[in-house]
Structure formats: C-alpha cells, structure tokens
Design a protein around this motif. Structure first.
Motif, PDB file in Angstrom:
ATOM      1  N   UNK A 291     -13.707  76.688  70.289  1.00  0.00           N
ATOM      2  CA  UNK A 291     -12.882  75.840  71.408  1.00  0.00           C
ATOM      3  C   UNK A 291     -12.480  76.569  72.283  1.00  0.00           C
ATOM      4  N   UNK A 292     -11.423  77.653  72.098  1.00  0.00           N
ATOM      5  CA  UNK A 292     -10.923  78.091  73.056  1.00  0.00           C
ATOM      6  C   UNK A 292     -11.872  78.847  74.408  1.00  0.00           C
ATOM      7  N   UNK A 293     -13.165  79.562  73.924  1.00  0.00           N
ATOM      8  CA  UNK A 293     -13.977  80.329  74.589  1.00  0.00           C
ATOM      9  C   UNK A 293     -15.069  79.669  74.196  1.00  0.00           C
ATOM     10  N   UNK A 294     -15.012  77.670  74.523  1.00  0.00           N
ATOM     11  CA  UNK A 294     -16.403  76.751  74.944  1.00  0.00           C
ATOM     12  C   UNK A 294     -15.974  76.575  75.982  1.00  0.00           C
ATOM     13  N   UNK A 295     -16.733  76.250  76.676  1.00  0.00           N
ATOM     14  CA  UNK A 295     -17.025  75.666  78.144  1.00  0.00           C
ATOM     15  C   UNK A 295     -17.819  74.505  78.510  1.00  0.00           C
ATOM     16  N   UNK A 296     -16.949  73.435  78.441  1.00  0.00           N
ATOM     17  CA  UNK A 296     -17.040  72.026  77.984  1.00  0.00           C
ATOM     18  C   UNK A 296     -18.529  71.171  79.060  1.00  0.00           C
ATOM     19  N   UNK A 297     -18.426  72.167  79.838  1.00  0.00           N
ATOM     20  CA  UNK A 297     -19.091  71.797  80.870  1.00  0.00           C
ATOM     21  C   UNK A 297     -20.626  71.817  80.692  1.00  0.00           C
ATOM     22  N   UNK A 298     -20.847  72.924  79.510  1.00  0.00           N
ATOM     23  CA  UNK A 298     -22.664  72.808  78.626  1.00  0.00           C
ATOM     24  C   UNK A 298     -21.986  71.974  77.795  1.00  0.00           C
ATOM     25  N   UNK A 299     -21.912  70.822  77.666  1.00  0.00           N
ATOM     26  CA  UNK A 299     -21.570  70.144  76.263  1.00  0.00           C
ATOM     27  C   UNK A 299     -21.799  68.445  76.945  1.00  0.00           C
ATOM     28  N   UNK A 300     -20.346  68.200  77.784  1.00  0.00           N
ATOM     29  CA  UNK A 300     -20.356  66.672  78.235  1.00  0.00           C
ATOM     30  C   UNK A 300     -20.844  67.095  79.745  1.00  0.00           C
ATOM     31  N   UNK A 301     -21.717  65.620  80.086  1.00  0.00           N
ATOM     32  CA  UNK A 301     -22.220  65.363  81.525  1.00  0.00           C
ATOM     33  C   UNK A 301     -21.049  64.878  82.193  1.00  0.00           C
ATOM     34  N   UNK A 302     -20.236  65.514  83.560  1.00  0.00           N
ATOM     35  CA  UNK A 302     -18.851  65.389  84.097  1.00  0.00           C
ATOM     36  C   UNK A 302     -19.975  64.532  84.974  1.00  0.00           C
ATOM     37  N   UNK A 303     -18.875  63.870  86.095  1.00  0.00           N
ATOM     38  CA  UNK A 303     -19.336  63.051  87.116  1.00  0.00           C
ATOM     39  C   UNK A 303     -19.747  63.955  87.765  1.00  0.00           C
ATOM     40  N   UNK A 304     -19.501  65.117  88.516  1.00  0.00           N
ATOM     41  CA  UNK A 304     -19.333  65.874  89.422  1.00  0.00           C
ATOM     42  C   UNK A 304     -21.270  66.857  88.479  1.00  0.00           C
ATOM     43  N   UNK A 305     -22.174  66.003  87.871  1.00  0.00           N
ATOM     44  CA  UNK A 305     -23.917  65.994  87.457  1.00  0.00           C
ATOM     45  C   UNK A 305     -24.325  65.493  87.642  1.00  0.00           C
ATOM     46  N   UNK A 306     -23.729  63.745  88.003  1.00  0.00           N
ATOM     47  CA  UNK A 306     -25.091  62.573  88.792  1.00  0.00           C
ATOM     48  C   UNK A 306     -24.169  62.608  89.857  1.00  0.00           C
TER      49      UNK A 306
END
Length: 275
Positions: free
Chosen positions: A153-168
């Motif tokens: 998890x320490x090496x992961x990028x949450x932007x590749x998994x979760x949809x963020x407000x900035x994506x929509x």
C-alpha cells in the motif's frame, strides 16, 4: 494494592495489560488459532516478560468474544467479566481524557460506543473492519499478512483506484475539495497493480469507518471520535482522518495505547465493580 489484569480476548488476537495505581504496565498482544490457547498464552507471557509474580495479581478482568469460553480462575487467580462495549468506553475515556465522545472500536468489524460522562452505551456498528481488509487482501492480493499489505500500500497510488471529485468536475464542489473521494474503487481495472489495490482496500475500509462514525453522531452534538483497535496502527490513518476532520469539522483522536484500550477498560472496570 495488587496488579489488576485486563484481557481482551478477540477473534484473532488477545490483548493484555496490567494496571497499578492508575498506571498502565507494558501491554502485549498474542495471536493463536484457538482463543483459549491465546488467552492462557498471553497471560503466561505477560507474567514472564513483566517479571510479575502470580501472587502480585489481585484480579483478572476478561472481555471480548473469547471471554465466554472462560468460567473459572486463571492459574488460580479470580476472574470477572465485563461487557466489551463498557470496556471500550472506559479505556478510550481513560486514554484520551475525553468525557464526551464516540468510541470507534476498529476490530474485525467496527462498533460505535457513545460516552457522555459515566453514561456509556453501544449505539451501533458496521460489518467492516480488519476482517474485511484481510478477506479482500486474500482474494485480491493472495496474502493476509499485515506487513506485506502495508508494504504494498505504501507504494500504491489511490488515483488509479478511486474516482475523485477532480475526475468528474473542473471545480471543487461545495464542501468537497478536488481530492475528495467521489466513488471507492470506481477506477480499478482488472489488471491493476497489487500496490494500488492494497492501498485501495485500506482506504476503503478506513474511510468507510470514518464516514459511518460521523453519521452515528448526528443529532448528538458530539464532534470527538476516539479510534481504538488494531487498525489504528495503519499509517494511512494519519492521512485519511485529518482529511475527514477538514471536511466535516470533527476531531479524530488516536490514543497512545489505542490498540489496547479495550483491555485497559476491562482493568479499569474493577473499580466500577467495587462501587
């Protein structure tokens, strides 16, 4: 005064602490497949490592689901039992110094205990917690090892998994910054790296617990939440809960002995039993 031992016999781990003159003595935890074996092993280990003589132990107070299996003295020491939710409240109140708060016990699942002075009551819970994290990790990452999950998890990028407000949205929404979560796991792909999945699982569990805790406080006027249990040790807590604090104007507290609060509360309940 002798030492009061508090033992929290959980589904996967047993936590044990000693209490003398209002001071917590070297808490430890053990893991065993069998809860009774874990209980006896934890008690023996605690006495040995703390160089505590059996005769110095005045009382043993048990709590947790595994305490139901014990109905006799422990190595000859008298035992009592206390409701787990009362132990949660007493331990969290002692460790945090707060008299009005909701205790969020992050175990295999998660329970919410409302504390208003001496009024301690269970107000609900959700079936999401450490068990969820381990189960999903077994299925998605082929491991249940905490250290390995955290390392990934320490090496992961949450932007590749979760949809963020900035994506929509090209602009922040009222009360929601661009990096707020719009949808958990909405962007995950079938070939997503394990590192991203590990972080996604942890964020999903911790964020869901935090959101549910805030909802549990509606109409109570309570803005303080005391987080206890094994999940408080996850480093992602230091990122997720401050974000929720900013979003909702609340405060999350993680005490020094957060993972041992229930065992501490069990020991503290001895004074309540005397009253």
């Amino acid at each position: 005064m002798g030492i009061i031992i508090g033992i929290d016999v959980g589904i996967s781990t047993t936590k044990i602490v000693g209490l003398r003159d209002g001071r917590v003595l070297s808490p430890i935890r053990t893991t065993a497949a069998d809860q009774v074996a874990s209980l006896y092993g934890a008690f023996g280990k605690y006495l040995h490592e703390g160089q505590i003589a059996l005769g110095d132990v005045e009382q043993v107070i048990l709590t947790g689901v595994g305490s139901a299996y014990v109905d006799k003295p422990l190595f000859g020491v008298p035992t009592k039992k206390v409701d787990e939710f009362i132990a949660d409240g007493l331990g969290a109140r002692f460790e945090s110094g707060l008299t009005k708060a909701i205790v969020v016990s992050m175990g295999t699942g998660t329970s919410f205990v409302q504390c208003c002075g001496d009024d301690i009551r269970h107000i609900g819970g959700i079936g999401i917690g450490g068990g969820t994290l381990q189960g999903l990790s077994r299925v998605m990452l082929n491991t249940r090892d905490w250290k390995q999950i955290q390392s990934l998890a320490m090496q992961g990028d949450i932007r590749n998994v979760n949809l963020l407000i900035g994506d929509i949205s090209t602009h922040p929404l009222p009360g929601l910054p661009m990096d707020a979560t719009a949808s958990l796991f909405s962007k995950a792909q079938y070939d997503a790296p394990k590192e991203d999945l590990a972080l996604g699982i942890i964020v999903m569990v911790l964020q869901t617990i935090g959101s549910a805790a805030i909802l549990s406080s509606l109409n109570s006027g309570i803005k303080d939440f005391v987080l206890i249990g094994n999940l408080t040790l996850l480093p992602q807590c230091k990122e997720i809960y401050p974000m929720l604090e900013r979003l909702y104007g609340v405060h999350f507290h993680i005490p020094k002995y957060s993972e041992f609060c229930t065992a501490i509360g069990a020991a503290l309940s001895n004074e309540k039993m005397r009253e």
